[in-house]
Every structure is written in C-alpha cells, then in structure tokens.
Design a protein around this motif. Structure first.
Motif, mmCIF file in Angstrom:
data_model
loop_
_atom_site.group_PDB
_atom_site.id
_atom_site.type_symbol
_atom_site.label_atom_id
_atom_site.label_comp_id
_atom_site.label_asym_id
_atom_site.label_seq_id
_atom_site.Cartn_x
_atom_site.Cartn_y
_atom_site.Cartn_z
ATOM 1 N N GLY A 10 38.142 42.202 56.977
ATOM 2 C CA GLY A 10 37.918 43.303 57.900
ATOM 3 C C GLY A 10 36.583 43.962 57.674
ATOM 4 N N LEU A 11 36.437 45.140 58.256
ATOM 5 C CA LEU A 11 35.221 45.937 58.145
ATOM 6 C C LEU A 11 35.426 47.025 57.094
ATOM 7 N N VAL A 12 34.490 47.137 56.168
ATOM 8 C CA VAL A 12 34.590 48.138 55.116
ATOM 9 C C VAL A 12 33.199 48.697 54.835
ATOM 10 N N GLN A 13 33.145 49.943 54.424
ATOM 11 C CA GLN A 13 31.865 50.562 54.095
ATOM 12 C C GLN A 13 31.385 50.124 52.720
ATOM 13 N N PRO A 14 30.096 50.158 52.481
ATOM 14 C CA PRO A 14 29.591 49.852 51.139
ATOM 15 C C PRO A 14 30.272 50.731 50.098
ATOM 16 N N GLY A 15 30.629 50.097 48.978
ATOM 17 C CA GLY A 15 31.365 50.790 47.926
ATOM 18 C C GLY A 15 32.868 50.728 48.085
ATOM 19 N N GLY A 16 33.325 50.240 49.206
ATOM 20 C CA GLY A 16 34.753 50.158 49.472
ATOM 21 C C GLY A 16 35.405 48.939 48.855
ATOM 22 N N SER A 17 36.686 48.785 49.153
ATOM 23 C CA SER A 17 37.477 47.698 48.567
ATOM 24 C C SER A 17 38.287 46.991 49.641
ATOM 25 N N LEU A 18 38.555 45.723 49.376
ATOM 26 C CA LEU A 18 39.455 44.919 50.203
ATOM 27 C C LEU A 18 40.220 43.968 49.294
ATOM 28 N N ARG A 19 41.388 43.593 49.746
ATOM 29 C CA ARG A 19 42.172 42.588 49.032
ATOM 30 C C ARG A 19 42.483 41.441 49.991
ATOM 31 N N LEU A 20 41.975 40.271 49.659
ATOM 32 C CA LEU A 20 42.255 39.079 50.441
ATOM 33 C C LEU A 20 43.465 38.360 49.867
ATOM 34 N N SER A 21 44.260 37.792 50.767
ATOM 35 C CA SER A 21 45.430 37.024 50.352
ATOM 36 C C SER A 21 45.357 35.629 50.960
ATOM 37 N N CYS A 22 45.914 34.682 50.242
ATOM 38 C CA CYS A 22 45.967 33.307 50.733
ATOM 39 C C CYS A 22 47.375 32.777 50.466
ATOM 40 N N ALA A 23 48.065 32.418 51.527
ATOM 41 C CA ALA A 23 49.418 31.879 51.412
ATOM 42 C C ALA A 23 49.354 30.361 51.513
ATOM 43 N N ALA A 24 50.000 29.695 50.569
ATOM 44 C CA ALA A 24 50.001 28.237 50.515
ATOM 45 C C ALA A 24 51.388 27.691 50.798
ATOM 46 N N SER A 25 51.422 26.536 51.443
ATOM 47 C CA SER A 25 52.703 25.892 51.722
ATOM 48 C C SER A 25 52.509 24.391 51.799
ATOM 49 N N GLY A 26 53.583 23.668 51.587
ATOM 50 C CA GLY A 26 53.577 22.239 51.836
ATOM 51 C C GLY A 26 53.404 21.349 50.645
ATOM 52 N N SER A 27 53.178 21.914 49.470
ATOM 53 C CA SER A 27 52.986 21.067 48.304
ATOM 54 C C SER A 27 53.319 21.854 47.053
ATOM 55 N N ILE A 28 53.128 21.236 45.918
ATOM 56 C CA ILE A 28 53.430 21.893 44.647
ATOM 57 C C ILE A 28 52.251 22.774 44.276
ATOM 58 N N PHE A 29 52.365 24.054 44.581
ATOM 59 C CA PHE A 29 51.246 24.983 44.460
ATOM 60 C C PHE A 29 50.702 25.038 43.043
ATOM 61 N N SER A 30 51.572 24.987 42.071
ATOM 62 C CA SER A 30 51.160 25.257 40.689
ATOM 63 C C SER A 30 50.176 24.232 40.134
ATOM 64 N N ASN A 83 36.100 44.932 44.907
ATOM 65 C CA ASN A 83 35.751 46.343 44.740
ATOM 66 C C ASN A 83 34.244 46.527 44.790
ATOM 67 N N ASN A 84 33.832 47.772 45.032
ATOM 68 C CA ASN A 84 32.404 48.093 45.088
ATOM 69 C C ASN A 84 31.655 47.102 45.983
ATOM 70 N N LEU A 85 32.165 46.913 47.168
ATOM 71 C CA LEU A 85 31.583 45.920 48.073
ATOM 72 C C LEU A 85 30.181 46.321 48.519
ATOM 73 N N LYS A 86 29.351 45.307 48.689
ATOM 74 C CA LYS A 86 27.966 45.490 49.081
ATOM 75 C C LYS A 86 27.703 44.774 50.401
ATOM 76 N N PRO A 87 26.680 45.182 51.128
ATOM 77 C CA PRO A 87 26.377 44.485 52.393
ATOM 78 C C PRO A 87 26.177 42.985 52.203
ATOM 79 N N GLU A 88 25.659 42.592 51.060
ATOM 80 C CA GLU A 88 25.437 41.160 50.816
ATOM 81 C C GLU A 88 26.723 40.384 50.571
ATOM 82 N N ASP A 89 27.850 41.083 50.487
ATOM 83 C CA ASP A 89 29.148 40.406 50.392
ATOM 84 C C ASP A 89 29.681 40.015 51.777
ATOM 85 N N THR A 90 28.986 40.437 52.819
ATOM 86 C CA THR A 90 29.405 40.091 54.176
ATOM 87 C C THR A 90 29.389 38.581 54.362
ATOM 88 N N ALA A 91 30.524 38.040 54.782
ATOM 89 C CA ALA A 91 30.665 36.592 54.926
ATOM 90 C C ALA A 91 32.057 36.278 55.465
#
Length: 116
Positions: A10-30, A83-91
């Motif tokens: 999503g959109l966050v201001q510099p210095g802000g935080s985000l948490r990304l999640s990735c859900a896996a299915s279909g195989s032995i995740f471990s 955490n402490n996101l910077k503009p250069e983290d945009t991607a």
C-alpha cells in the motif's frame, strides 16, 4: 510446486511501517527457502530478505535493521515486517519459494509506495 499469494502492500509515509504477508499452498511448505524480492520502477529485481527451512536469515544491506522476515510453517505463511520505510523502498514486492527439487515459485507481487 507451491502457489504464493502476497498481501499487505500500500501507500505509506516515510518513516512508516507495513507488514507484508505471503500465503503458500500446494506443497510441503517447510522444505522451501522463502524470500522477499522487490523491483523498483526501471530497475531489476533484487533480493530483500530470505529465510531457509532451517531458519537461517539473510537481509540486503539496504534493509538491515529496518525489515524483519519471519515464517510460520504451521500456517504456511511468510511475513516481511518493514519499519522506518524510505522512498527508495518503493517497489513491487514479490514472495519467492525455492526448493532444489521443485525450483522457484513466485507470487503476483504487491506494490509498496513510500511517499509523503
């Protein structure tokens, strides 16, 4: 092979935080090494963080001390706390799973924009 679905960008201001999640299915995740990559506009895809099946963790120098990768094998999930996101983290951030016998699997990506 494993199927991957990212969420949490999503959109966050510099210095802000985000948490990304990735859900896996279909195989032995471990058995998989799980990783987060990112691709900024006009640039190549770069490794951000990875966690092996044995919980060895590595980070790109640019995110050390700000990002934390974790995995929950019981839930088939991998996370990237940013955490402490910077503009250069945009991607666009991509979840990746690698196992020697299966090769690479990729999610569709989730965009992160750091801007005021």
């Amino acid at each position: 092979q494993v199927q991957l679905v990212e969420s949490g960008g999503g959109l966050v201001q510099p210095g802000g935080s985000l948490r990304l999640s990735c859900a896996a299915s279909g195989s032995i995740f471990s058995i998989y090494t799980m990783a987060w990559y990112r691709q900024a506009p006009g640039k190549g895809r770069e490794l951000v963080a990875s966690v092996t099946s044995g919980y060895n963790i590595d980070y790109a120098d640019s995110v050390k001390g700000r990002f934390t990768i974790s995995r929950d094998n019981a839930k088939n999930m991998v996370y990237l706390e940013m955490n402490n996101l910077k503009p250069e983290d945009t991607a666009v951030y991509y979840c990746n799973a690698f196992a020697r016998i299966y090769g690479d699997s990729w999610g569709q990506g989730t965009p992160v924009t750091v801007s005021s």
